[in-house]
Motif scaffolding. Structure first.
Motif, PDB file in Angstrom:
ATOM      1  N   GLU A  11       0.761  -1.289   0.090  1.00  0.00           N
ATOM      2  CA  GLU A  11      -0.064  -0.067   0.220  1.00  0.00           C
ATOM      3  C   GLU A  11       0.926   1.283   0.011  1.00  0.00           C
ATOM      4  O   GLU A  11       1.760   1.292   1.033  1.00  0.00           O
ATOM      5  N   VAL A  12       0.724   2.123  -1.023  1.00  0.00           N
ATOM      6  CA  VAL A  12       1.810   3.220  -1.140  1.00  0.00           C
ATOM      7  C   VAL A  12       0.512   4.449  -1.249  1.00  0.00           C
ATOM      8  O   VAL A  12      -0.135   4.603  -1.915  1.00  0.00           O
ATOM      9  N   HIS A  13       1.007   5.343  -0.209  1.00  0.00           N
ATOM     10  CA  HIS A  13       0.266   6.590  -0.329  1.00  0.00           C
ATOM     11  C   HIS A  13       1.329   7.702  -1.065  1.00  0.00           C
ATOM     12  O   HIS A  13       2.127   7.908  -0.140  1.00  0.00           O
ATOM     13  N   ALA A  14       0.611   8.411  -1.715  1.00  0.00           N
ATOM     14  CA  ALA A  14       1.478   9.695  -2.208  1.00  0.00           C
ATOM     15  C   ALA A  14       0.855  10.912  -2.224  1.00  0.00           C
ATOM     16  O   ALA A  14      -0.486  10.886  -2.579  1.00  0.00           O
ATOM     17  N   GLU A  15       1.237  11.901  -1.460  1.00  0.00           N
ATOM     18  CA  GLU A  15       0.652  13.333  -1.449  1.00  0.00           C
ATOM     19  C   GLU A  15       0.783  14.012  -2.819  1.00  0.00           C
ATOM     20  O   GLU A  15       1.805  13.903  -3.512  1.00  0.00           O
ATOM     21  N   LEU A  16      -0.570  14.287  -3.326  1.00  0.00           N
ATOM     22  CA  LEU A  16      -0.191  14.735  -4.869  1.00  0.00           C
ATOM     23  C   LEU A  16       0.062  16.360  -4.539  1.00  0.00           C
ATOM     24  O   LEU A  16      -0.006  17.077  -3.808  1.00  0.00           O
ATOM     25  N   ALA A  17       0.812  16.551  -5.779  1.00  0.00           N
ATOM     26  CA  ALA A  17       1.535  17.905  -5.934  1.00  0.00           C
ATOM     27  C   ALA A  17       0.567  18.968  -6.412  1.00  0.00           C
ATOM     28  O   ALA A  17       0.701  19.630  -7.643  1.00  0.00           O
ATOM     29  N   THR A  18      -0.593  19.145  -5.686  1.00  0.00           N
ATOM     30  CA  THR A  18      -1.544  20.293  -6.125  1.00  0.00           C
ATOM     31  C   THR A  18      -1.128  21.313  -5.428  1.00  0.00           C
ATOM     32  O   THR A  18      -0.439  21.276  -4.563  1.00  0.00           O
ATOM     33  N   ARG A  19      -1.860  22.596  -5.893  1.00  0.00           N
ATOM     34  CA  ARG A  19      -1.590  23.928  -4.864  1.00  0.00           C
ATOM     35  C   ARG A  19      -2.230  24.065  -3.849  1.00  0.00           C
ATOM     36  O   ARG A  19      -1.650  24.686  -2.792  1.00  0.00           O
ATOM     37  N   SER A  20      -3.447  23.243  -3.961  1.00  0.00           N
ATOM     38  CA  SER A  20      -4.328  23.469  -2.487  1.00  0.00           C
ATOM     39  C   SER A  20      -4.778  21.993  -1.973  1.00  0.00           C
ATOM     40  O   SER A  20      -4.677  21.219  -2.686  1.00  0.00           O
ATOM     41  N   LYS A  21      -5.438  22.002  -0.868  1.00  0.00           N
ATOM     42  CA  LYS A  21      -5.954  20.786  -0.439  1.00  0.00           C
ATOM     43  C   LYS A  21      -7.070  19.978  -0.996  1.00  0.00           C
ATOM     44  O   LYS A  21      -7.509  20.728  -2.311  1.00  0.00           O
ATOM     45  N   MET A  22      -7.596  19.087  -0.554  1.00  0.00           N
ATOM     46  CA  MET A  22      -8.452  18.184  -1.436  1.00  0.00           C
ATOM     47  C   MET A  22     -10.034  18.853  -1.396  1.00  0.00           C
ATOM     48  O   MET A  22     -10.707  18.945  -2.574  1.00  0.00           O
ATOM     49  N   PHE A  23     -10.146  19.434  -0.414  1.00  0.00           N
ATOM     50  CA  PHE A  23     -11.734  19.842  -0.279  1.00  0.00           C
ATOM     51  C   PHE A  23     -11.594  21.485   0.114  1.00  0.00           C
ATOM     52  O   PHE A  23     -12.741  21.707   0.273  1.00  0.00           O
ATOM     53  N   CYS A  24     -10.756  22.051  -0.012  1.00  0.00           N
ATOM     54  CA  CYS A  24     -10.696  23.347   0.369  1.00  0.00           C
ATOM     55  C   CYS A  24      -9.350  24.108  -0.267  1.00  0.00           C
ATOM     56  O   CYS A  24      -8.672  23.437  -0.921  1.00  0.00           O
ATOM     57  N   ARG A  25      -9.355  25.429  -0.010  1.00  0.00           N
ATOM     58  CA  ARG A  25      -8.388  26.409  -0.957  1.00  0.00           C
ATOM     59  C   ARG A  25      -7.100  26.592  -0.188  1.00  0.00           C
ATOM     60  O   ARG A  25      -6.165  27.386  -0.420  1.00  0.00           O
ATOM     61  N   CYS A  26      -6.947  25.849   1.240  1.00  0.00           N
ATOM     62  CA  CYS A  26      -5.639  25.934   2.019  1.00  0.00           C
ATOM     63  C   CYS A  26      -4.483  25.703   1.225  1.00  0.00           C
ATOM     64  O   CYS A  26      -4.434  24.443   0.525  1.00  0.00           O
ATOM     65  N   PRO A  27      -3.351  26.183   1.125  1.00  0.00           N
ATOM     66  CA  PRO A  27      -2.177  25.925   0.480  1.00  0.00           C
ATOM     67  C   PRO A  27      -1.594  24.549   0.949  1.00  0.00           C
ATOM     68  O   PRO A  27      -1.631  23.967   1.994  1.00  0.00           O
TER      69      PRO A  27
END
Length: 479
Positions: A11-27
């Motif tokens: 099981e591998v967990h990878a944090e995605l390289a987005t600019r904001s969080k999954m369900f809000c706009r926090c950086p």
């Protein structure tokens, strides 16, 4: 004593390289002052409504396609309920019933050839916060990481991985793919890529798999390899002593290179999954998926094959390049600019690598652009400068960013090819080294190399090496 067969699910967990969080706009950033990148949504305060991050969904679909997965065109989010201090909502928004990707595989190179590792699912969820054990005692929770888009990649059961080396290589190859896709920075030391192997053993010939244990949050290739090996040994020893293997989550002690029990592992029923009422189902269409498929880059194994079959590199040379996307990209640009692949490879992995390491730079940060490196190699090929002089020219190019042509002109470094001029230097060197000449005449022909070196030194490295070899040999034979 029976032989035992290990089985390793990953099981591998990878944090995605987005600019904001999954369900809000926090950086989304690593580190920083605790609890400064939070809002009512990622803290799960009453009355808030989450909105899915489209970029994160696209990244998971692209990864699923790169891992040869089928795509669920109808998907959605569920609540995974458990209570832990780093989970502000008391549940984690995840995908349970319909992951975005399923039934895929990853081909992993090994000693006996390529092995196919089947992948059960690729799904999207949100990360948790982080517990911080304080030096003055007690613990705090940093919720900056809570809500960061998290992709989980799970291998199929029964597992295809049967030893620690395969487990490590699977993670190496998977990390490379994520880097090539640009969906994760792969910084295991910062926790943006974490691995949780599930290990069991069974007697050879048995169709019944043993009870598995999970090693939690391993953050290096070495930890995965050592952790799986230790857990296999521990389980075999326990079975031989008549002990029962518990289905549990275990931590990994890096200093002792040993695992330790953390908690009995939950089952799926314990999480009480149900559809998140605040999030509408996701429905993808063909155009959306095919557009993402068209964006897929050439992946590491395909690139390695091309380097070998089309550019003439060895498997080892190709591996050096594909292991680092920055080097591979620079190499591609240099070859496109007309560079000979093997010559470019030699310079990149030799002098260039050393100079960049000293400067603490990536290839793209260097003042030497790929086309300028190629221009310098062509000066060597056409005899304008020698290989030795080229090393000095290249150092100046790295230091100043000047072109190879300008450095050669300004410093007068063109190669001496006039045989009469070189012959004069040869005569002078032989006159100044009568003892060495005598040794050569007495049969110690190896001293010729010393005399050649003296001629090159006297010419400031500019004399054509082949001409020097020929002229020194001719002069010695005439004496």
């Amino acid at each position: 004593m029976p032989e035992y067969v290990p089985s390793v699910g990953m099981e591998v967990h990878a944090e995605l390289a987005t600019r904001s969080k999954m369900f809000c706009r926090c950086p989304v950033d690593f580190g920083g002052e605790p609890n400064t990148r939070t809002c009512p949504i990622c803290l799960g305060l009453p009355g808030t409504l989450p909105v899915p991050n489209r970029a994160a969904i696209e990244m998971v679909v692209r990864t699923s396609l790169a891992l040869n997965c089928k795509i669920n065109f109808e998907s959605g989010f569920q609540r995974k309920n458990y209570f832990y201090p780093d989970l502000p909502k008391g549940y984690q928004v995840s995908q349970y019933q319909h992951p975005l990707g399923y039934d895929g595989y990853l081909d992993v190179p090994g000693k006996g050839g390529t092995k196919r590792i089947k992948i059960r699912r690729v799904h999207l969820e949100e990360d948790t916060g982080k517990l911080m054990h304080l030096p003055q005692g007690g613990s705090g929770v940093d919720y900056n990481r809570a809500g960061v888009p998290l992709m989980e990649i799970v291998t199929e059961f029964p597992p295809d991985i049967t030893n620690p080396d395969e487990a490590k290589e699977y993670l190496v190859q998977l990390r490379q793919i994520l880097l090539y896709l640009g969906v994760c920075d792969g910084k295991m030391e910062e926790g943006s890529l974490r691995c949780e192997p599930n290990i069991s053993v069974r007697p050879e010939g048995s169709e019944t798999y043993g009870t598995k244990t999970e090693l939690k949050n391993l953050n290096s290739f070495r930890s995965v390899q050592l952790g799986v090996a230790f857990e296999v040994r521990r389980q075999v020893a326990a079975i031989e002593q008549g002990e029962k293997i518990l289905q549990e989550t275990r931590g990994w002690n890096e200093q002792r290179e040993a695992s330790y029990a953390m908690r009995i592992k939950e089952t799926e029923n314990d999480y009480r999954y149900f559809s998140d009422p605040d999030l509408a189902p996701m429905v993808l269409d063909d155009a959306f998926v095919e557009n993402l498929r068209a964006q897929l880059p050439e992946l590491p194994l395909a690139r390695s094959k091309r380097y070998q079959e089309e550019l003439g590199l060895t498997a080892e040379q190709a591996q050096v390049l594909i292991d680092d996307l920055a080097w591979a990209s620079y190499f591609e640009e240099a070859v496109t600019a007309g560079g000979d692949p093997k010559t470019v490879w030699n310079w990149l992995t030799g002098d260039f690598a050393s100079l960049l390491k000293e400067a603490g730079q990536l290839p793209q940060e260097s003042k030497v652009k790929p086309e300028e490196l190629v221009a310098m190699t062509k000066l060597i090929a056409d005899g304008t400068i020698s290989g030795k002089i080229a090393k000095d020219v290249f150092k100046e190019m790295v230091r100043t960013g000047a072109s190879a042509d300008s450095v050669v002109r300004e410093k007068g470094l063109t190669q001496i090819t006039d045989t009469s001029e070189i012959a004069g230097v040869v005569e002078k060197v032989l006159v100044e080294n009568p003892e060495t000449v005598a040794k050569y005449k007495s049969g110690q022909v190896s001293v010729k190399g010393f005399l050649v070196g003296q001629v090159m030194k006297a010419s400031g490295g500019r004399a054509n090496p082949a001409a020097v070899q020929q002229l020194v040999g001719d002069a010695l034979e005439k004496m």
